[in-house]
Design a protein around this motif. Structure first.
Motif, PDB file in Angstrom:
ATOM      1  N   TYR A  50      20.539  30.005  -8.347  1.00 46.23           N
ATOM      2  CA  TYR A  50      19.827  28.778  -8.708  1.00 46.23           C
ATOM      3  C   TYR A  50      18.981  29.007  -9.950  1.00 46.23           C
ATOM      4  O   TYR A  50      18.535  30.120 -10.229  1.00 46.23           O
ATOM      5  N   TYR A  51      18.769  27.927 -10.669  1.00 47.14           N
ATOM      6  CA  TYR A  51      17.883  27.977 -11.831  1.00 47.14           C
ATOM      7  C   TYR A  51      16.454  27.668 -11.409  1.00 47.14           C
ATOM      8  O   TYR A  51      16.219  26.867 -10.510  1.00 47.14           O
ATOM      9  N   LYS A  52      15.499  28.292 -12.079  1.00 52.91           N
ATOM     10  CA  LYS A  52      14.124  27.864 -11.937  1.00 52.91           C
ATOM     11  C   LYS A  52      13.946  26.563 -12.715  1.00 52.91           C
ATOM     12  O   LYS A  52      14.448  26.433 -13.843  1.00 52.91           O
ATOM     13  N   ALA A  53      13.249  25.609 -12.122  1.00 53.23           N
ATOM     14  CA  ALA A  53      12.981  24.337 -12.792  1.00 53.23           C
ATOM     15  C   ALA A  53      11.600  24.382 -13.423  1.00 53.23           C
ATOM     16  O   ALA A  53      10.637  24.848 -12.815  1.00 53.23           O
ATOM     17  N   VAL A  54      11.507  23.923 -14.648  1.00 52.69           N
ATOM     18  CA  VAL A  54      10.246  23.930 -15.382  1.00 52.69           C
ATOM     19  C   VAL A  54       9.300  22.875 -14.817  1.00 52.69           C
ATOM     20  O   VAL A  54       9.711  21.762 -14.485  1.00 52.69           O
ATOM     21  N   ASP A  94      19.351  33.864 -15.264  1.00 49.82           N
ATOM     22  CA  ASP A  94      18.304  34.873 -15.485  1.00 49.82           C
ATOM     23  C   ASP A  94      17.665  34.737 -16.872  1.00 49.82           C
ATOM     24  O   ASP A  94      16.679  35.416 -17.171  1.00 49.82           O
ATOM     25  N   LYS A  95      18.198  33.853 -17.691  1.00 50.31           N
ATOM     26  CA  LYS A  95      17.645  33.641 -19.032  1.00 50.31           C
ATOM     27  C   LYS A  95      17.250  32.185 -19.286  1.00 50.31           C
ATOM     28  O   LYS A  95      16.363  31.915 -20.099  1.00 50.31           O
ATOM     29  N   TYR A 171      19.255  22.927 -20.387  1.00 46.10           N
ATOM     30  CA  TYR A 171      18.937  24.317 -20.055  1.00 46.10           C
ATOM     31  C   TYR A 171      18.038  24.889 -21.155  1.00 46.10           C
ATOM     32  O   TYR A 171      18.420  24.939 -22.326  1.00 46.10           O
ATOM     33  N   LEU A 172      16.823  25.273 -20.751  1.00 42.37           N
ATOM     34  CA  LEU A 172      15.798  25.725 -21.674  1.00 42.37           C
ATOM     35  C   LEU A 172      15.736  27.248 -21.707  1.00 42.37           C
ATOM     36  O   LEU A 172      16.072  27.918 -20.730  1.00 42.37           O
ATOM     37  N   ILE A 173      15.275  27.775 -22.833  1.00 40.48           N
ATOM     38  CA  ILE A 173      15.171  29.224 -22.987  1.00 40.48           C
ATOM     39  C   ILE A 173      13.886  29.545 -23.736  1.00 40.48           C
ATOM     40  O   ILE A 173      13.410  28.752 -24.560  1.00 40.48           O
ATOM     41  N   LYS A 174      13.301  30.711 -23.441  1.00 38.07           N
ATOM     42  CA  LYS A 174      12.081  31.130 -24.147  1.00 38.07           C
ATOM     43  C   LYS A 174      12.449  31.768 -25.487  1.00 38.07           C
ATOM     44  O   LYS A 174      13.308  32.650 -25.536  1.00 38.07           O
ATOM     45  N   ASN A 175      11.761  31.336 -26.544  1.00 42.35           N
ATOM     46  CA  ASN A 175      11.999  31.935 -27.849  1.00 42.35           C
ATOM     47  C   ASN A 175      11.036  33.096 -28.094  1.00 42.35           C
ATOM     48  O   ASN A 175      10.255  33.468 -27.204  1.00 42.35           O
ATOM     49  N   LEU A 180       9.203  27.443 -24.741  1.00 37.80           N
ATOM     50  CA  LEU A 180      10.466  26.964 -24.191  1.00 37.80           C
ATOM     51  C   LEU A 180      11.078  25.968 -25.156  1.00 37.80           C
ATOM     52  O   LEU A 180      10.407  25.069 -25.663  1.00 37.80           O
ATOM     53  N   GLU A 181      12.363  26.124 -25.383  1.00 38.32           N
ATOM     54  CA  GLU A 181      13.079  25.177 -26.231  1.00 38.32           C
ATOM     55  C   GLU A 181      14.460  24.930 -25.647  1.00 38.32           C
ATOM     56  O   GLU A 181      14.963  25.729 -24.845  1.00 38.32           O
ATOM     57  N   ILE A 182      15.053  23.838 -26.032  1.00 36.68           N
ATOM     58  CA  ILE A 182      16.373  23.506 -25.518  1.00 36.68           C
ATOM     59  C   ILE A 182      17.380  24.546 -26.021  1.00 36.68           C
ATOM     60  O   ILE A 182      17.441  24.842 -27.225  1.00 36.68           O
ATOM     61  N   GLY A 183      18.136  25.131 -25.089  1.00 35.42           N
ATOM     62  CA  GLY A 183      19.096  26.165 -25.460  1.00 35.42           C
ATOM     63  C   GLY A 183      20.526  25.786 -25.160  1.00 35.42           C
ATOM     64  O   GLY A 183      21.467  26.378 -25.696  1.00 35.42           O
ATOM     65  N   GLY A 184      20.710  24.792 -24.309  1.00 32.57           N
ATOM     66  CA  GLY A 184      22.058  24.363 -23.965  1.00 32.57           C
ATOM     67  C   GLY A 184      22.036  23.038 -23.236  1.00 32.57           C
ATOM     68  O   GLY A 184      21.050  22.677 -22.583  1.00 32.57           O
ATOM     69  N   ILE A 185      23.116  22.308 -23.362  1.00 34.34           N
ATOM     70  CA  ILE A 185      23.274  21.017 -22.697  1.00 34.34           C
ATOM     71  C   ILE A 185      24.604  21.025 -21.953  1.00 34.34           C
ATOM     72  O   ILE A 185      25.606  21.538 -22.451  1.00 34.34           O
ATOM     73  N   VAL A 186      24.597  20.466 -20.756  1.00 32.47           N
ATOM     74  CA  VAL A 186      25.828  20.327 -19.974  1.00 32.47           C
ATOM     75  C   VAL A 186      26.011  18.844 -19.661  1.00 32.47           C
ATOM     76  O   VAL A 186      25.087  18.182 -19.184  1.00 32.47           O
ATOM     77  N   ILE A 187      27.196  18.335 -19.955  1.00 25.92           N
ATOM     78  CA  ILE A 187      27.538  16.938 -19.692  1.00 25.92           C
ATOM     79  C   ILE A 187      28.630  16.897 -18.637  1.00 25.92           C
ATOM     80  O   ILE A 187      29.694  17.503 -18.800  1.00 25.92           O
ATOM     81  N   GLY A 188      28.371  16.214 -17.529  1.00 20.71           N
ATOM     82  CA  GLY A 188      29.380  16.014 -16.492  1.00 20.71           C
ATOM     83  C   GLY A 188      29.936  14.605 -16.573  1.00 20.71           C
ATOM     84  O   GLY A 188      29.179  13.638 -16.716  1.00 20.71           O
ATOM     85  N   ILE A 189      31.247  14.494 -16.498  1.00 26.32           N
ATOM     86  CA  ILE A 189      31.914  13.187 -16.534  1.00 26.32           C
ATOM     87  C   ILE A 189      32.654  13.001 -15.220  1.00 26.32           C
ATOM     88  O   ILE A 189      33.616  13.716 -14.924  1.00 26.32           O
ATOM     89  N   GLY A 190      32.178  12.060 -14.413  1.00 25.81           N
ATOM     90  CA  GLY A 190      32.812  11.785 -13.128  1.00 25.81           C
ATOM     91  C   GLY A 190      33.966  10.816 -13.293  1.00 25.81           C
ATOM     92  O   GLY A 190      33.800   9.721 -13.835  1.00 25.81           O
ATOM     93  N   MET A 191      35.145  11.224 -12.839  1.00 28.82           N
ATOM     94  CA  MET A 191      36.362  10.420 -12.994  1.00 28.82           C
ATOM     95  C   MET A 191      36.821   9.868 -11.649  1.00 28.82           C
ATOM     96  O   MET A 191      36.821  10.580 -10.641  1.00 28.82           O
TER      97      MET A 191
END
Length: 401
Positions: A50-54, A94-95, A171-175, A180-191
């Motif tokens: 699981y991810y830690k939530a900010v 972990d990152k 998904y945020l990452i420490k610089n 914390l800054e945005i490091g990645g985006i995930v887009i889900g498309i439900g079909m």
């Protein structure tokens, strides 16, 4: 067998299936829309899965879309949590830290989920609103046939609503400056895998159900993904995230009446400062309901394992009916098994005795490479839970007070 645990924090940990990692709570600065905000990284990490939530927790800009547009609760849960599982491959937990989507507005996503309007429909739409050059961004096919047209039903069959839902995860990452800054985006498309519609009474207006082929789902899903990525990369409101990598994944939701959730079928990655979707990868995941003919046909040994477990309970407890549950398969291997045991109890001692017996049966019938959750329930609600993570020799047991 381990001791029975108390309610409260212990129960929360049991649901995760493992013990927490106790770390120091960390205060950092989060860059948000060029504005610095204090953010807290929680000290507890209940699992590497699981991810830690900010904190403070920010709800998504398009919150509520998935619940409104996806067919059933099973698909809603899997659509969101399964997307986090996919995110791990590109943005490891972990990152990176999780945050609900902060870029796609609710009204925008709702517009994207509509049908695209024909020229005539767009003209009438703008006339009705007395505005010009209104966006026409629906990702689903045009349907411009009157229900008085003899070809209405044929046209409806050929023009399903393919794209059911869109969700965004950040998904945020420490610089290097501990921000914390945005490091990645995930887009889900439900079909959609089924197209439901009604005909007018004059055409025999009972509900119709047309199954959508896998080929159509993949074709239309890829087309929608390309359009979404192009909009994110080119429209000015997303200028701040043009240099952020994006993972996009296609989810095939099940029929309304399904007893097992849908599954992700494909994923691809878009590099930073690019609008080109990389090579699509097939995701070999699926849920099966136990007992079912489908599970018996495709995974006979696993189906028999669950049945033997159920039969062993029935041998000693006359109030028992049957075990039901679902299995999660990845690359054709059983990864996780969730079982529910409905029972009629007449006292707490009976609950404890039954739970002890079932725990012993779990040790006998299920190899420890399977992540296992067993929920014992009565008409009054949850009675006990037995959880064993993959690789663990003994399960963790909790009986509710």
């Amino acid at each position: 067998m381990r001791n029975l645990y108390l309610l409260g924090l212990a129960f929360l940990l049991l649901l995760s299936g493992c013990a927490p990692k106790f770390e120091q709570e960390t205060e950092v600065v989060q860059d948000s829309d060029k504005k610095a905000e204090k953010a807290i990284i929680p000290r507890y990490n209940i699992s590497d899965s699981y991810y830690k939530a900010v904190l403070p927790y920010k709800t998504g800009k398009a919150r509520g879309i998935v619940a409104s547009y996806i067919n059933n609760r099973l698909d809603i849960d899997e659509f969101e949590t399964g997307l986090m599982r996919i995110a791990q491959d590109s943005f490891p937990s972990d990152k990176y830290f999780f945050q609900e989507g902060q870029y796609l507005e609710k009204e925008t996503v709702q517009d994207w989920l509509k049908r695209k309007r024909s020229s005539a429909q767009q003209e009438a739409y703008e006339k009705a609103l007395e505005k010009k050059n209104l966006p026409n961004e629906g990702l689903n096919p045009i349907f411009d046939t009157s229900n008085e047209d003899p070809g209405y039903e044929a046209a409806m069959k050929k023009s399903p609503i393919y794209v059911a839902a869109i969700t965004e995860q950040n998904y945020l990452i420490k610089n290097n400056e501990d921000k914390l800054e945005i490091g990645g985006i995930v887009i889900g498309i439900g079909m959609n895998s089924h197209h439901y519609y009604n005909l007018p009474d004059s055409m025999g207006g009972y509900p119709r159900d047309v199954e959508i082929s896998n080929a159509e789902i993949e074709r239309e899903g890829k087309k929608a993904a390309e359009e979404i990525i192009n909009r994110i990369r080119t429209e000015k409101e997303y200028a701040s995230i043009r240099d952020i990598p994006i993972v996009v994944a296609l989810f095939k939701q099940q029929a309304v009446s399904a007893v097992a959730p849908g599954n992700f079928i494909m994923k691809a990655k878009v590099d930073a400062n690019s609008s080109n979707i990389g090579k699509w990868e097939t995701i070999n995941e699926k849920y099966y309901f136990f007992p079912s003919n489908e599970a018996k046909s495709n995974y006979r040994e696993d189906s028999l394992m669950v049945q033997n477990f159920s039969d062993a309970i029935a041998d000693f407890f006359p109030n028992f009916t049957a075990v039901v549950g679902k299995g999660f398969y990845k690359d054709d291997e059983l990864q996780e098994l969730t079982l529910k045991i409905p029972m009629q109890f007449y006292g707490k001692a009976e609950v404890i005795g039954f739970t002890q017996y079932v725990t012993g049966l779990i040790m006998e019938h299920f190899e420890n490479y399977i992540s296992l959750q067993v929920y014992i329930e009565s008409e009054s609600g949850a009675e006990s839970v037995i959880i064993r993570d993959a690789g663990e020799s003994e399960p963790t047991v909790h009986v509710y007070n």
